[in-house]
Write a protein that holds these residues in place. Structure first.
Motif, PDB file in Angstrom:
ATOM      1  N   ILE A 199       0.842  -1.201   0.000  1.00  0.00           N
ATOM      2  CA  ILE A 199       0.000   0.000   0.000  1.00  0.00           C
ATOM      3  C   ILE A 199       0.874   1.247   0.000  1.00  0.00           C
ATOM      4  CG2 ILE A 199      -1.653   1.296   1.420  1.00  0.00           C
ATOM      5  CD1 ILE A 199      -2.783  -1.458   2.284  1.00  0.00           C
ATOM      6  N   ASN A 200       0.524   2.210  -0.837  1.00  0.00           N
ATOM      7  CA  ASN A 200       1.317   3.434  -0.970  1.00  0.00           C
ATOM      8  C   ASN A 200       1.310   4.277   0.302  1.00  0.00           C
ATOM      9  OD1 ASN A 200       2.051   2.904  -3.640  1.00  0.00           O
ATOM     10  ND2 ASN A 200       0.204   3.867  -4.453  1.00  0.00           N
ATOM     11  N   MET A 201       0.165   4.305   0.983  1.00  0.00           N
ATOM     12  CA  MET A 201       0.044   5.103   2.202  1.00  0.00           C
ATOM     13  C   MET A 201      -0.310   4.168   3.372  1.00  0.00           C
ATOM     14  SD  MET A 201      -2.173   8.269   0.626  1.00  0.00           S
ATOM     15  CE  MET A 201      -2.362   9.062   2.231  1.00  0.00           C
ATOM     16  N   PRO A 202       0.661   3.412   3.861  1.00  0.00           N
ATOM     17  CA  PRO A 202       0.369   2.442   4.927  1.00  0.00           C
ATOM     18  C   PRO A 202      -0.145   3.128   6.190  1.00  0.00           C
ATOM     19  CG  PRO A 202       2.733   2.711   4.649  1.00  0.00           C
ATOM     20  CD  PRO A 202       2.093   3.435   3.513  1.00  0.00           C
ATOM     21  N   GLU A 203      -1.166   2.549   6.768  1.00  0.00           N
ATOM     22  CA  GLU A 203      -1.748   3.078   7.999  1.00  0.00           C
ATOM     23  C   GLU A 203      -2.078   1.896   8.904  1.00  0.00           C
ATOM     24  OE1 GLU A 203      -2.231   6.077   9.140  1.00  0.00           O
ATOM     25  OE2 GLU A 203      -1.799   7.291   7.361  1.00  0.00           O
ATOM     26  N   LYS A 204      -1.624   1.989  10.150  1.00  0.00           N
ATOM     27  CA  LYS A 204      -1.892   0.927  11.117  1.00  0.00           C
ATOM     28  C   LYS A 204      -2.664   1.496  12.289  1.00  0.00           C
ATOM     29  CE  LYS A 204       0.400  -2.888  13.478  1.00  0.00           C
ATOM     30  NZ  LYS A 204       1.676  -3.513  13.819  1.00  0.00           N
ATOM     31  N   VAL A 205      -3.663   0.741  12.752  1.00  0.00           N
ATOM     32  CA  VAL A 205      -4.502   1.209  13.843  1.00  0.00           C
ATOM     33  C   VAL A 205      -3.964   0.769  15.193  1.00  0.00           C
ATOM     34  CG1 VAL A 205      -6.821   1.114  14.846  1.00  0.00           C
ATOM     35  CG2 VAL A 205      -6.549   1.238  12.362  1.00  0.00           C
ATOM     36  N   VAL A 220      -5.070  -7.755  10.872  1.00  0.00           N
ATOM     37  CA  VAL A 220      -5.669  -8.191   9.611  1.00  0.00           C
ATOM     38  C   VAL A 220      -7.051  -7.547   9.496  1.00  0.00           C
ATOM     39  CG1 VAL A 220      -6.471 -10.151   8.237  1.00  0.00           C
ATOM     40  CG2 VAL A 220      -4.404 -10.365   9.642  1.00  0.00           C
ATOM     41  N   THR A 221      -7.235  -6.749   8.467  1.00  0.00           N
ATOM     42  CA  THR A 221      -8.476  -6.000   8.282  1.00  0.00           C
ATOM     43  C   THR A 221      -9.273  -6.557   7.113  1.00  0.00           C
ATOM     44  OG1 THR A 221      -7.370  -3.998   9.101  1.00  0.00           O
ATOM     45  CG2 THR A 221      -9.463  -3.698   7.953  1.00  0.00           C
ATOM     46  N   GLU A 222     -10.519  -6.886   7.384  1.00  0.00           N
ATOM     47  CA  GLU A 222     -11.446  -7.320   6.340  1.00  0.00           C
ATOM     48  C   GLU A 222     -12.348  -6.128   6.004  1.00  0.00           C
ATOM     49  OE1 GLU A 222     -15.287 -10.320   5.732  1.00  0.00           O
ATOM     50  OE2 GLU A 222     -14.624  -9.702   7.731  1.00  0.00           O
ATOM     51  N   VAL A 223     -12.169  -5.569   4.817  1.00  0.00           N
ATOM     52  CA  VAL A 223     -12.976  -4.420   4.399  1.00  0.00           C
ATOM     53  C   VAL A 223     -14.195  -4.945   3.641  1.00  0.00           C
ATOM     54  CG1 VAL A 223     -12.955  -2.181   3.247  1.00  0.00           C
ATOM     55  CG2 VAL A 223     -10.825  -3.102   4.189  1.00  0.00           C
ATOM     56  N   PHE A 244     -17.011   4.568   1.084  1.00  0.00           N
ATOM     57  CA  PHE A 244     -16.596   5.248  -0.144  1.00  0.00           C
ATOM     58  C   PHE A 244     -17.237   6.631  -0.250  1.00  0.00           C
ATOM     59  CE2 PHE A 244     -16.352   0.680  -1.256  1.00  0.00           C
ATOM     60  CZ  PHE A 244     -15.018   0.608  -1.599  1.00  0.00           C
ATOM     61  N   SER A 245     -18.444   6.748   0.282  1.00  0.00           N
ATOM     62  CA  SER A 245     -19.181   8.006   0.205  1.00  0.00           C
ATOM     63  C   SER A 245     -20.210   8.062   1.322  1.00  0.00           C
ATOM     64  CB  SER A 245     -19.883   8.135  -1.149  1.00  0.00           C
ATOM     65  OG  SER A 245     -20.898   7.147  -1.280  1.00  0.00           O
ATOM     66  N   GLU A 246     -20.941   9.158   1.386  1.00  0.00           N
ATOM     67  CA  GLU A 246     -21.933   9.367   2.438  1.00  0.00           C
ATOM     68  C   GLU A 246     -23.011   8.278   2.445  1.00  0.00           C
ATOM     69  OE1 GLU A 246     -23.415  11.072   5.764  1.00  0.00           O
ATOM     70  OE2 GLU A 246     -21.587  11.697   4.719  1.00  0.00           O
ATOM     71  N   PHE A 248     -11.374   7.310   6.118  1.00  0.00           N
ATOM     72  CA  PHE A 248      -9.973   7.674   5.914  1.00  0.00           C
ATOM     73  C   PHE A 248      -9.145   6.472   5.464  1.00  0.00           C
ATOM     74  CE2 PHE A 248      -5.689   7.741   7.847  1.00  0.00           C
ATOM     75  CZ  PHE A 248      -5.137   8.791   7.128  1.00  0.00           C
ATOM     76  N   LEU A 249      -9.352   5.329   6.126  1.00  0.00           N
ATOM     77  CA  LEU A 249      -8.585   4.130   5.792  1.00  0.00           C
ATOM     78  C   LEU A 249      -8.998   3.542   4.449  1.00  0.00           C
ATOM     79  CD1 LEU A 249      -8.410   2.384   9.282  1.00  0.00           C
ATOM     80  CD2 LEU A 249      -6.590   3.637   8.103  1.00  0.00           C
ATOM     81  N   THR A 250     -10.274   3.629   4.109  1.00  0.00           N
ATOM     82  CA  THR A 250     -10.727   3.155   2.794  1.00  0.00           C
ATOM     83  C   THR A 250      -9.970   3.877   1.687  1.00  0.00           C
ATOM     84  OG1 THR A 250     -12.955   2.650   3.634  1.00  0.00           O
ATOM     85  CG2 THR A 250     -12.723   2.892   1.262  1.00  0.00           C
ATOM     86  N   VAL A 251      -9.791   5.177   1.864  1.00  0.00           N
ATOM     87  CA  VAL A 251      -9.061   5.991   0.878  1.00  0.00           C
ATOM     88  C   VAL A 251      -7.564   5.704   0.947  1.00  0.00           C
ATOM     89  CG1 VAL A 251      -8.470   8.340   0.170  1.00  0.00           C
ATOM     90  CG2 VAL A 251     -10.807   7.814   0.899  1.00  0.00           C
ATOM     91  N   SER A 252      -7.013   5.688   2.163  1.00  0.00           N
ATOM     92  CA  SER A 252      -5.569   5.488   2.333  1.00  0.00           C
ATOM     93  C   SER A 252      -5.102   4.143   1.798  1.00  0.00           C
ATOM     94  CB  SER A 252      -5.187   5.595   3.814  1.00  0.00           C
ATOM     95  OG  SER A 252      -5.383   6.897   4.291  1.00  0.00           O
ATOM     96  N   TYR A 253      -5.916   3.111   1.987  1.00  0.00           N
ATOM     97  CA  TYR A 253      -5.556   1.787   1.517  1.00  0.00           C
ATOM     98  C   TYR A 253      -5.758   1.620   0.014  1.00  0.00           C
ATOM     99  CZ  TYR A 253      -5.525   0.259   6.438  1.00  0.00           C
ATOM    100  OH  TYR A 253      -5.238   0.110   7.777  1.00  0.00           O
ATOM    101  N   GLY A 254      -6.371   2.598  -0.610  1.00  0.00           N
ATOM    102  CA  GLY A 254      -6.605   2.508  -2.051  1.00  0.00           C
ATOM    103  C   GLY A 254      -7.637   1.456  -2.407  1.00  0.00           C
TER     104      GLY A 254
END
Length: 226
Positions: free
Chosen positions: A39-45, A53-56, A93-95, A168-174
């Motif tokens: 991932i280009n913008m790695p983010e860890k919670v 391990v995140t299941e989106v 992804f959106s409102e 935020f994470l949905t966007v950051s993870y691409g």
């Protein structure tokens, strides 16, 4: 002649070493290497010593419903591993995704985690349309949640903040589609490169071990010499 013989022997040795190195390199390459991307913008919670391990997912996604049993089985397989945490996250992804994203976090906030399963079943097995806030409320109230408790939870800072973080994470993870599996905020399993849900979790296992080794190596390096 002697110089030529020495050169020939040296060349043969180099060639032999090259073959050995090539074989070692080939042996070290995992069959899963092409099945994930960094991932280009790695983010860890969670903490640095935890492999997350995140299941989106989206409740309305049929593929997310189909992968769910595999996710639950995998979750059970790591239940005794204290350094691994399975963390489902609704995609935002959106409102329009907000009401159902809130539904996930509200179920936790209200101590009704079992509604996560029930909501999936209601949408996909019973064919019930649940998308809007009113539809989510009707679902919760229909399963014994007090209306005032629902309204309070829906507007709460904790639930709002969780949904903002998910966005935020949905966007950051691409994330461009669901279901998606993320390991340690760094790697995205490529469903298009795997042969089904089982193999997706095989890739997850590989990446979990990869992160474990990195965490151990980092800790060892940081440990002061005695």
């Amino acid at each position: 002649m002697k110089r030529l013989l020495t050169w020939t022997m040296a060349l043969g040795l180099l060639t032999s070493m090259s073959f050995v190195q090539a074989e070692q390199a080939t042996a070290e390459i995992s069959p899963y290497e092409a099945m994930y991307k960094t991932i280009n913008m790695p983010e860890k919670v969670l903490g640095d010593d935890i492999v997350e391990v995140t299941e989106v997912f989206l409740y309305t996604c049929p593929h997310c419903y189909r992968i769910h049993p595999f996710a639950e089985k995998w979750k059970e397989s790591v239940a005794d591993q204290k350094d691994v945490v399975f963390n489902p996250m609704p995609a935002v992804f959106s409102e329009k995704n907000t009401p159902l994203a809130k539904a996930y976090y509200m179920a936790k906030d209200l101590g009704r985690e079992e509604l996560h399963e029930v909501l999936f079943e209601t949408i996909h097995n019973k064919g019930k349309r649940i998308v809007t806030k009113d539809q989510v409320k009707a679902f919760f109230v229909g399963h014994g949640v007090d209306e005032k408790a629902f309204d309070k939870s829906y507007k709460s800072f904790a639930v709002d903040n969780a949904v903002r973080t998910a966005n935020f994470l949905t966007v950051s993870y691409g994330i461009s589609g669901v279901p998606s599996l993320i390991v340690n905020g760094k790697y995205l399993v490529l469903s298009s490169k795997t042969k089904g849900y089982k193999e997706m979790f095989n890739v997850v296992d590989y990446l979990v071990e990869k992160e474990r080794k990195l965490i151990a190596a980092t800790a060892k390096k940081a440990k002061p010499a005695e």
